[in-house]
Design a protein around this motif. Structure first.
Motif, PDB file in Angstrom:
ATOM      1  N   PHE A  50       0.809  -1.212   0.000  1.00 19.02           N
ATOM      2  CA  PHE A  50       0.000   0.000   0.000  1.00 19.02           C
ATOM      3  C   PHE A  50       0.845   1.267   0.000  1.00 19.02           C
ATOM      4  O   PHE A  50       0.461   2.265  -0.602  1.00 19.02           O
ATOM      5  N   ASP A  51       1.997   1.233   0.649  1.00 19.69           N
ATOM      6  CA  ASP A  51       2.851   2.419   0.632  1.00 19.69           C
ATOM      7  C   ASP A  51       3.321   2.724  -0.789  1.00 19.69           C
ATOM      8  O   ASP A  51       3.347   3.884  -1.214  1.00 19.69           O
ATOM      9  N   GLN A  52       3.660   1.696  -1.544  1.00 19.63           N
ATOM     10  CA  GLN A  52       4.093   1.878  -2.934  1.00 19.63           C
ATOM     11  C   GLN A  52       2.922   2.317  -3.801  1.00 19.63           C
ATOM     12  O   GLN A  52       3.076   3.182  -4.660  1.00 19.63           O
ATOM     13  N   MET A  53       1.752   1.736  -3.574  1.00 24.81           N
ATOM     14  CA  MET A  53       0.567   2.118  -4.332  1.00 24.81           C
ATOM     15  C   MET A  53       0.231   3.585  -4.076  1.00 24.81           C
ATOM     16  O   MET A  53      -0.041   4.353  -5.001  1.00 24.81           O
ATOM     17  N   ASN A  54       0.273   3.988  -2.810  1.00 29.35           N
ATOM     18  CA  ASN A  54      -0.034   5.371  -2.467  1.00 29.35           C
ATOM     19  C   ASN A  54       1.008   6.336  -3.031  1.00 29.35           C
ATOM     20  O   ASN A  54       0.677   7.441  -3.455  1.00 29.35           O
ATOM     21  N   ALA A  55       2.264   5.911  -3.067  1.00 26.21           N
ATOM     22  CA  ALA A  55       3.313   6.747  -3.656  1.00 26.21           C
ATOM     23  C   ALA A  55       3.067   6.930  -5.153  1.00 26.21           C
ATOM     24  O   ALA A  55       3.257   8.024  -5.692  1.00 26.21           O
ATOM     25  N   LEU A  56       2.624   5.868  -5.822  1.00 25.67           N
ATOM     26  CA  LEU A  56       2.316   5.944  -7.251  1.00 25.67           C
ATOM     27  C   LEU A  56       1.157   6.907  -7.492  1.00 25.67           C
ATOM     28  O   LEU A  56       1.233   7.790  -8.349  1.00 25.67           O
ATOM     29  N   VAL A  57       0.088   6.755  -6.737  1.00 26.96           N
ATOM     30  CA  VAL A  57      -1.068   7.641  -6.881  1.00 26.96           C
ATOM     31  C   VAL A  57      -0.655   9.089  -6.567  1.00 26.96           C
ATOM     32  O   VAL A  57      -1.045  10.023  -7.273  1.00 26.96           O
TER      33      VAL A  57
END
Length: 108
Positions: free
Chosen positions: A77-84
């Motif tokens: 989720f941290d990577q997903m949120n960074a992408l968004v």
């Protein structure tokens, strides 16, 4: 997030089965899913799923953990949120965004 990481993440998601797998893992939340559960839920062949999970893991959007005899895959989720965050960083032409910041990231 660096531009190269963004490209790698978007490339991993730019395939229908991988996108379905990623979305299923997002829905599963922090508990994650085993490959067997993903095979059943998505009606994908196990060998094909293995390839797609490897690509998602390599992109950093998915993590893998061994739990006894099982592998558990989870959304990073941290990577997903960074992408968004990277994709929406300059939205609204630099003006205050109409979307509240609490809605921009997943709290999982």
């Amino acid at each position: 997030m660096e531009e190269q990481e963004v490209v790698k993440s978007l490339a991993a998601l730019a395939q229908p089965v991988r996108l379905q797998v990623f979305r299923a893992l997002v829905v599963a939340g922090p508990e994650g899913l085993t490959p067997g559960a993903l095979v059943e839920a998505l009606n994908v062949a196990g060998t094909s799923l293995s390839f797609h999970l490897k690509e998602l893991t390599h992109s950093g959007l998915v993590t893998q953990e061994r739990n006894g005899r099982n592998l558990i895959y989870r959304t990073a989720f941290d990577q997903m949120n960074a992408l968004v965050g990277f994709l929406t960083e300059n939205c609204c032409a630099g003006e205050a965004c109409a979307v509240e910041s609490t809605n921009k990231a997943c709290a999982c």
